[in-house]
Design an enzyme around this catalytic site. Structure first.
Site, PDB file in Angstrom:
ATOM      1  N   ASP A 157       1.824  -0.516  -9.990  1.00  0.00           N
ATOM      2  CA  ASP A 157       3.103  -0.697 -10.684  1.00  0.00           C
ATOM      3  C   ASP A 157       3.320   0.386 -11.739  1.00  0.00           C
ATOM      4  O   ASP A 157       4.453   0.762 -12.030  1.00  0.00           O
ATOM      5  CB  ASP A 157       3.140  -2.065 -11.366  1.00  0.00           C
ATOM      6  CG  ASP A 157       3.229  -3.206 -10.368  1.00  0.00           C
ATOM      7  OD1 ASP A 157       2.860  -2.999  -9.198  1.00  0.00           O
ATOM      8  OD2 ASP A 157       3.652  -4.306 -10.756  1.00  0.00           O
ATOM      9  N   GLU A 163       6.128  -1.832  -1.442  1.00  0.00           N
ATOM     10  CA  GLU A 163       5.830  -3.246  -1.244  1.00  0.00           C
ATOM     11  C   GLU A 163       7.130  -4.029  -1.387  1.00  0.00           C
ATOM     12  O   GLU A 163       7.723  -4.083  -2.449  1.00  0.00           O
ATOM     13  CB  GLU A 163       4.762  -3.755  -2.230  1.00  0.00           C
ATOM     14  CG  GLU A 163       5.030  -3.460  -3.691  1.00  0.00           C
ATOM     15  CD  GLU A 163       3.965  -4.042  -4.611  1.00  0.00           C
ATOM     16  OE1 GLU A 163       2.825  -3.570  -4.506  1.00  0.00           O
ATOM     17  OE2 GLU A 163       4.272  -4.957  -5.397  1.00  0.00           O
TER      18      GLU A 163
END
Length: 877
Positions: free
Chosen positions: A458, A528
């Site tokens: 992230d 994702e």
């Protein structure tokens, strides 16, 4: 009572719980011998005290200790020793009743090893991962303390020669409790409940090696498509004086024949190290390809090191493939990969380890076969690097691997992490990260299946960490791209933009989402994303949900569900998903009705996501360069985020993916009503015909036409708008059939058959109200008419590995599902159907093949159900 998992899957997964009666192993005297500790005795410091020196000395009574194999976390140790059973532990909410207190103290792993020390022998202890910190002792003496043997990927080599005794030796590891926010571990974020032990323990193999005066590292192999191969390794001296000698590396071809030897001399001063590079030219090199593009020839190399005293060390056989991988940033800052100079669109899914970090090779192999059967080409490991066998299997099967560190815990404890997860890094943490990266680089470097390493997920690492990671990878002759992170939140100067987006969704969105031009839609590289689907079938639900839990699925659509995500997660309920199901398909009237509608939702969600990305690979302003579906599998029995369930039963999400990821395919754009022609091969080309037919629920043909076109390898293109869609008054069915050639309808080999159910009313997305995990829908499509369909009669004939379906009625037979069961009615898994959840036109006949492991299954039967088809069961004679 919960059904027993061990009984249900024993014949397939071979989950062994063999307990070793002794932990004593003996090493052969041959130099270069490497042995894995085959078993351990395990016990809590709360039971045996904390005197590690004493516990690692001779003659300790371990009769009351647990016994495990070569590796196991604490929870998996207790499962192996029947303190818990998986079927009970995973049933309903039993898992939340487990006491966490026993795992808040150190636990000991103890092994007795028989070694024979001779003149000139040196012994090394090799660790590959103990989560997350451990003190190591040999024969009562400290080898390394917890600040050295630190990090779940902290693999180190220790010289233990001075501590080795001839005869029995005692090795002890004191594993300290793992904390995901404090330690470099293997966490699960909100994927599932945290394991009570947080993965603490010896989760990877520990090895002992005997050498002469010098040892060698694992070989690192670099290749070029023209056959130039370099084998690089480090030789290290354990002697006080100078040592000289020679390394010989042998290259073997895919057929097992020796292709040549290369030699390199070394001269080492006192306990020094030297890097060697041994070069070979392979004649007529055979390139390694991803499965869908070609073969996977694997070469191998072994090396031996000798001094004037004779053989000193040897390496295990290292298999490698000849291939090149590159990545570029296009003009939109999207990452695009190439393999062997061919543009490569990533279509993959995110993998997770078992919740207790148990490693079952048979299950992993089945999961990878499922991926290839679905048409996927890449698996992403986000901080779940697993074991060397994973990469070896991927090499053999031709499946690409994206790997890297994980999000949302210590790995991303940066000041700019606005999620606030993970303690901030201190000086000592950079050293642990360095050791971790170097170990993983050495383990992975030679595998042709490696596509890339993401040093962030992230968030990108800070500059100091990035430099450490890049230096470590380069030190191990890394040949594949290094990506800064899986998101566009920022990037380090050294690596630049990672070229991947992480804009969601993670929860349900309608099919037309994927053909838009915002957020996670089909453009760029989605690292994702998915519609949050993956509903298990009833046969699987009964294994882990109580009857009351099952009722909640359809009677309490907004209720928090223990088998979703954690109770503080945005995904603790199926509320977003259920809201769409109720409004699009109508309120369920029973659990079977709910599950059938859920499978239709799952099927259309995954099919359209993969179709959209594949259709926009070429011929568009901003290509879709890659897609990683969130997720491939689950760490435990779960109600979402999978393409097949924990028990390996494929359902709607699986077969939607399989249709959407076909090598040659034709897809429907839900926004423009256009057709896309998709060709993911490297060789198929020439004339193609697309047969288009729109059918009313009563069997009336609303429109029928054909389109003639041509196809090119590794490409996609947009064709004409589908005629007849504007004639839909309520619901209708659209069938697209792709055939070879340009003959009349019915002529030419069928390459793809694809049926949609369409509504006159469209899903309308409220893009302005989007969150990081989904985009709300302000108005839903209406498929409630599917519940009013006239009954269709389908004849089913099954023989050998073939099932023939024939719709003998005048109306379509909608969403026919096939399940393979044994004589007792239990699911046969793994199973691979040619197609499933199919819709048949009136009078249409369809022949489908099925593959499964026949051993251990008697009286195989096919269970047939459908939206407007009565259930029936036929024997697979």
């Amino acid at each position: 009572m919960a059904p027993s998992f061990s009984v249900t899957l024993a014949s397939l997964l071979l989950l062994t719980t063999t307990l070793f009666s002794t932990t004593t192993i003996a090493l052969a005297p041959a130099r270069g011998q490497l042995a894995t500790i085959p078993s351990w005795k395990v016990q809590s410091s709360a039971k045996v005290g904390n005197d590690a020196a004493k516990l690692s000395s001779q003659n300790v009574d371990t009769s009351g200790w647990y016994t495990i194999g070569s590796k196991a976390t604490l929870m998996s140790t207790l499962l192996e020793n029947k303190v818990y059973t998986e079927s009970d532990l995973f049933y309903s909410n039993n898992f939340e009743k487990v006491d966490y207190a026993p795992y808040q103290v150190p636990w000991f792993y103890r092994a007795e090893i028989k070694l024979k020390s001779t003149a000139g022998s040196h012994f090394q202890l090799k660790t590959h991962g103990i989560s997350s910190r451990a003190d190591l002792y040999l024969n009562g003496e400290l080898i390394a303390e917890k600040n050295v043997q630190a990090g779940a990927y902290g693999g180190l080599t220790y010289d233990i020669t001075s501590k080795v005794k001839s005869g029995k030796n005692v090795l002890l590891a004191r594993a300290f409790p793992t904390d995901y926010n404090r330690d470099f571990a293997l966490g699960f974020v909100d994927w599932n409940p945290y394991p009570p032990d947080n993965g603490t323990g010896v989760w990877r193999d520990v090895e002992i090696k005997e050498t002469g005066p010098v040892s060698m590292s694992l070989p690192r192999v670099t290749t070029k498509l023209d056959g130039d191969v370099s084998v690089k390794l480090d030789v290290k001296s354990y002697e006080d004086g100078s040592v000289q000698g020679e390394v010989i590396c042998t290259i073997t071809g895919p057929d097992g024949k020796e292709l040549g030897k290369s030699r390199e001399e070394f001269k080492l001063a006192n306990k020094s190290q030297q890097k060697l590079s041994l070069d070979t030219k392979i004649p007529n090199p055979q390139p390694w390809w991803p499965k869908q593009w070609g073969a996977q020839p694997l070469y191998s190399t072994t090396c031996t090191a000798s001094t004037s005293f004779g053989p000193s060390d040897s390496t295990p056989k290292i298999r490698f493939g000849i291939r090149t991988i590159t990545s570029t940033l296009n003009t939109h800052n999207d990452t695009a990969f190439s393999i062997n100079n061919k543009p490569f669109q990533v279509l993959g899914a995110g993998y997770t380890s078992d919740i207790f970090l148990r490693f079952n090779e048979q299950k992993l192999r089945a999961q990878f076969h499922y991926m290839l059967d679905m048409g996927l080409n890449t698996v992403r490991l986000e901080g779940k690097q697993e074991h060397p066998r994973l990469y070896e299997i991927a090499d053999e099967l031709g499946l690409m691997v994206m790997t890297g560190w994980e999000c949302c815990d210590k790995w991303e404890g940066w000041s700019y992490n606005d999620e606030g997860s993970g303690e901030k890094w201190m000086n000592v943490d950079y050293g642990i990260a360095n050791v971790s990266m170097r170990h993983e680089a050495e383990m992975m470097q030679h595998h042709p299946s490696l596509l890339t390493f993401l040093v962030g997920s992230d968030f990108w690492p800070d500059d100091r960490a990035v430099q450490i990671y890049v230096d470590a990878l380069k030190a191990f002759d890394w040949q594949t791209p290094i990506i800064a992170s899986a998101s566009q939140r920022g990037f380090p100067t050294l690596l630049g933009n990672g070229g991947m987006k992480m804009d969601g969704p993670y929860d349900w969105v309608p099919p037309n989402y994927w053909y838009a031009d915002q957020l996670g839609a089909a453009f760029g590289f989605g690292s994702e994303l998915g519609a949050g689907v993956g509903t298990p079938t009833l046969s699987s639900l009964k294994k882990f949900l109580s009857p009351a839990d099952q009722d909640d699925l359809w009677e309490q659509p907004k209720k928090g569900l223990y088998h979703m995500s954690t109770n503080v997660s945005s995904f603790y309920t199926r509320e977003i998903y259920n809201d769409a199901l109720w409004k699009r398909y109508g309120a369920p009237t029973s659990l079977p009705d709910y599950l059938l509608k859920a499978q239709m939702m799952d099927y259309e969600a995954t099919r359209t996501q993969f179709e959209a990305y594949a259709s926009r690979w070429t011929g568009v302003a901003r290509p879709a360069t890659g897609l990683i579906y969130w997720m491939l599998n689950n760490a435990w029995p779960s109600l979402h985020w999978n393409l097949f369930d924990y028990y390996l039963h494929p359902a709607g999400s699986y077969f939607g993916t399989k249709v959407g990821s076909r090598i040659e395919h034709v897809a429907f754009d839900y926004i423009t009503s256009s057709v896309y022609l998709i060709n993911r091969s490297l060789s198929a080309s020439g004339a193609r015909t697309i047969d288009i037919e729109v059918l009313a629920p009563n069997g009336t043909v609303l429109q029928k036409s054909s389109t003639k076109t041509d196809t090119m390898p590794n490409s996609s293109k947009k064709l004409d708008k589908v005629p007849g869609v504007d004639k839909i008054k309520d619901i209708a069915f659209l069938k697209l059939v792709l055939r070879e050639g340009k003959g009349a309808t019915g002529e030419g080999k069928v390459l793809s058959r694809n049926v949609y159910w369409l509504s006159a009313k469209k899903d309308v997305l409220n893009w302005d109200a989007s969150t990081w995990y989904y985009t709300p829908v302000s108005s839903y499509a209406d498929y409630s008419g599917l519940s009013k369909l006239e009954k269709a009669k389908v004849d089913v004939k099954a023989t050998g590995s073939t099932v023939v379906l024939e719709n003998t009625s005048k109306v379509p037979a909608v969403f026919i599902s096939l399940s393979l069961v044994d004589g007792a009615g239990e699911d046969i898994v793994p199973v691979m159907w040619e197609d499933n959840y199919v819709t048949l036109w009136p009078g249409e006949k369809l022949e489908l093949s099925v593959q499964y492991a026949t051993g251990g299954y008697g009286g195989a039967k096919v269970q047939v159900t459908g939206k407007n088809v009565d259930a029936q069961t036929v024997s697979l004679g």
